[in-house]
Design a protein around this motif. Structure first.
Motif, PDB file in Angstrom:
ATOM      1  N   LEU A  85       0.916  -1.276   0.111  1.00  0.00           N
ATOM      2  CA  LEU A  85       0.036  -0.042  -0.180  1.00  0.00           C
ATOM      3  C   LEU A  85       0.924   1.197  -0.013  1.00  0.00           C
ATOM      4  O   LEU A  85       0.441   2.144  -0.595  1.00  0.00           O
ATOM      5  CB  LEU A  85      -0.808   0.151   1.357  1.00  0.00           C
ATOM      6  CG  LEU A  85      -1.772   1.200   1.480  1.00  0.00           C
ATOM      7  CD1 LEU A  85      -2.847   1.264   0.117  1.00  0.00           C
ATOM      8  CD2 LEU A  85      -2.693   1.065   2.665  1.00  0.00           C
ATOM      9  N   TYR A  86       1.828   1.174   0.685  1.00  0.00           N
ATOM     10  CA  TYR A  86       2.929   2.262   0.652  1.00  0.00           C
ATOM     11  C   TYR A  86       3.464   2.671  -0.658  1.00  0.00           C
ATOM     12  O   TYR A  86       3.288   3.668  -1.132  1.00  0.00           O
ATOM     13  CB  TYR A  86       3.979   1.928   1.645  1.00  0.00           C
ATOM     14  CG  TYR A  86       4.984   3.173   1.731  1.00  0.00           C
ATOM     15  CD1 TYR A  86       5.024   3.891   2.963  1.00  0.00           C
ATOM     16  CD2 TYR A  86       6.224   3.451   0.816  1.00  0.00           C
ATOM     17  CE1 TYR A  86       5.699   4.859   2.980  1.00  0.00           C
ATOM     18  CE2 TYR A  86       6.988   4.402   0.961  1.00  0.00           C
ATOM     19  CZ  TYR A  86       6.815   5.225   2.306  1.00  0.00           C
ATOM     20  OH  TYR A  86       7.831   6.316   2.453  1.00  0.00           O
ATOM     21  N   THR A  89       0.830   4.126  -2.888  1.00  0.00           N
ATOM     22  CA  THR A  89       0.372   5.355  -2.540  1.00  0.00           C
ATOM     23  C   THR A  89       1.357   6.388  -2.910  1.00  0.00           C
ATOM     24  O   THR A  89       1.216   7.507  -3.501  1.00  0.00           O
ATOM     25  CB  THR A  89      -0.080   5.481  -0.998  1.00  0.00           C
ATOM     26  OG1 THR A  89      -0.903   4.617  -0.452  1.00  0.00           O
ATOM     27  CG2 THR A  89      -0.325   6.835  -0.431  1.00  0.00           C
ATOM     28  N   CYS A  96       0.629  12.574  -4.003  1.00  0.00           N
ATOM     29  CA  CYS A  96       1.134  11.889  -2.606  1.00  0.00           C
ATOM     30  C   CYS A  96       2.600  11.764  -2.729  1.00  0.00           C
ATOM     31  O   CYS A  96       3.125  10.871  -2.117  1.00  0.00           O
ATOM     32  CB  CYS A  96       0.575  10.658  -2.528  1.00  0.00           C
ATOM     33  SG  CYS A  96      -1.286  10.493  -2.424  1.00  0.00           S
ATOM     34  N   LEU A 171      -4.241  12.180   0.437  1.00  0.00           N
ATOM     35  CA  LEU A 171      -4.356  10.964   0.991  1.00  0.00           C
ATOM     36  C   LEU A 171      -5.891  10.888   1.674  1.00  0.00           C
ATOM     37  O   LEU A 171      -6.495   9.776   1.666  1.00  0.00           O
ATOM     38  CB  LEU A 171      -3.483  10.912   2.328  1.00  0.00           C
ATOM     39  CG  LEU A 171      -1.927  10.977   2.118  1.00  0.00           C
ATOM     40  CD1 LEU A 171      -1.058  11.255   3.428  1.00  0.00           C
ATOM     41  CD2 LEU A 171      -1.473   9.499   1.548  1.00  0.00           C
ATOM     42  N   SER A 176      -6.577   6.909   2.863  1.00  0.00           N
ATOM     43  CA  SER A 176      -5.461   6.460   3.401  1.00  0.00           C
ATOM     44  C   SER A 176      -5.052   6.583   4.738  1.00  0.00           C
ATOM     45  O   SER A 176      -5.532   7.760   5.172  1.00  0.00           O
ATOM     46  CB  SER A 176      -4.091   7.289   2.533  1.00  0.00           C
ATOM     47  OG  SER A 176      -2.951   6.813   3.046  1.00  0.00           O
ATOM     48  N   TRP A 178      -2.404   7.005   6.045  1.00  0.00           N
ATOM     49  CA  TRP A 178      -1.361   7.920   6.212  1.00  0.00           C
ATOM     50  C   TRP A 178      -1.803   9.291   6.577  1.00  0.00           C
ATOM     51  O   TRP A 178      -1.074  10.213   7.060  1.00  0.00           O
ATOM     52  CB  TRP A 178      -0.285   7.827   5.276  1.00  0.00           C
ATOM     53  CG  TRP A 178       0.808   6.693   5.451  1.00  0.00           C
ATOM     54  CD1 TRP A 178       1.900   6.583   6.171  1.00  0.00           C
ATOM     55  CD2 TRP A 178       0.845   5.545   4.941  1.00  0.00           C
ATOM     56  NE1 TRP A 178       2.344   5.559   6.072  1.00  0.00           N
ATOM     57  CE2 TRP A 178       1.687   4.580   5.261  1.00  0.00           C
ATOM     58  CE3 TRP A 178      -0.056   4.720   3.922  1.00  0.00           C
ATOM     59  CZ2 TRP A 178       2.048   3.307   4.959  1.00  0.00           C
ATOM     60  CZ3 TRP A 178      -0.081   3.379   3.278  1.00  0.00           C
ATOM     61  CH2 TRP A 178       1.168   2.600   3.799  1.00  0.00           C
TER      62      TRP A 178
END
Length: 211
Positions: A85-86, A89, A96, A171, A176, A178
């Motif tokens: 996912l990091y 993203t 992002c 985000l 997200s 984050w």
């Protein structure tokens, strides 16, 4: 009108300095936590999260609540899922981007000058970025702020505040986890002024510049 005696003024000054010191310490701790949480997760990530949870009492309660929300998600999620996912993203979404100069310079020739300015700021404070990372990398700038408490480090964040707002907004649009980290980070900074608000709106509508 009222006037404090010199003795009372001294007491007040010491109390104010102590309060400012606590607030500065809280901010530096918050910036270090945000630095770790916004960086790519290493193999011992979940161990790091446990250490960070113990530090939440050393930051502003509102900031701690936002960090706590992220920690709850991350500690209940497998590392490989977080890594995937990091990448999806921060590496694949243009708005992002974790490189602060990208929001102002985009993919233009000005980007080199912007990155050089970050490098010079690091060197002025006696630090440099290692591991082949660029000096405008947000986790690196946050770590610099946390380790030095230098106004110059905070200035680097302040002049790229609209970029941080674009990041936070993007985000949020992705739901997200984050976003909670960037929310907490933004709470440690001064509010957007009118000029930064206008720049933020422009970036949201047009995106970072390109040649």
């Amino acid at each position: 009108t009222l006037d404090r005696s010199s003795a009372a003024s001294d007491v007040y000054k010491r109390q104010e300095e102590a309060l400012n010191s606590v607030e500065a310490g809280n901010k530096r701790t918050a910036h270090m936590i945000a630095s770790v949480l916004l960086d790519y997760p290493p193999e011992d990530y979940h161990e790091q999260l446990g250490v960070i949870r113990l530090e939440l009492g050393n930051v502003d309660e509102r900031v701690a609540d936002r960090f706590q929300e992220f920690l709850d998600w991350a500690q209940s999620t497998e590392l490989r899922e977080i890594e995937d996912l990091y990448v999806r993203t921060f590496d694949q979404k243009r708005k992002c981007n974790l490189y602060l100069s990208y929001y102002l310079a985009g993919d233009t020739r000005m980007r080199g000058s912007a990155i050089l300015a970050f490098k010079q700021a690091f060197e002025a404070m006696g630090w440099k970025v290692t591991g082949g990372e660029l000096p405008d990398y947000l986790p690196a700038v946050l770590e610099l702020s946390a380790r030095t408490g230098d106004e110059l480090a905070e200035h680097l964040l302040a002049i790229h505040r609209e970029g941080l707002e674009v990041l936070r907004s993007a985000l949020g649009s992705l739901n997200s986890p984050w976003q909670a980290v960037v929310d907490g980070l933004v709470m440690t900074l001064l509010p957007l002024d009118k000029k930064a608000q206008e720049a933020f709106r422009k970036l949201v509508l047009q995106g970072p510049p390109s040649e």
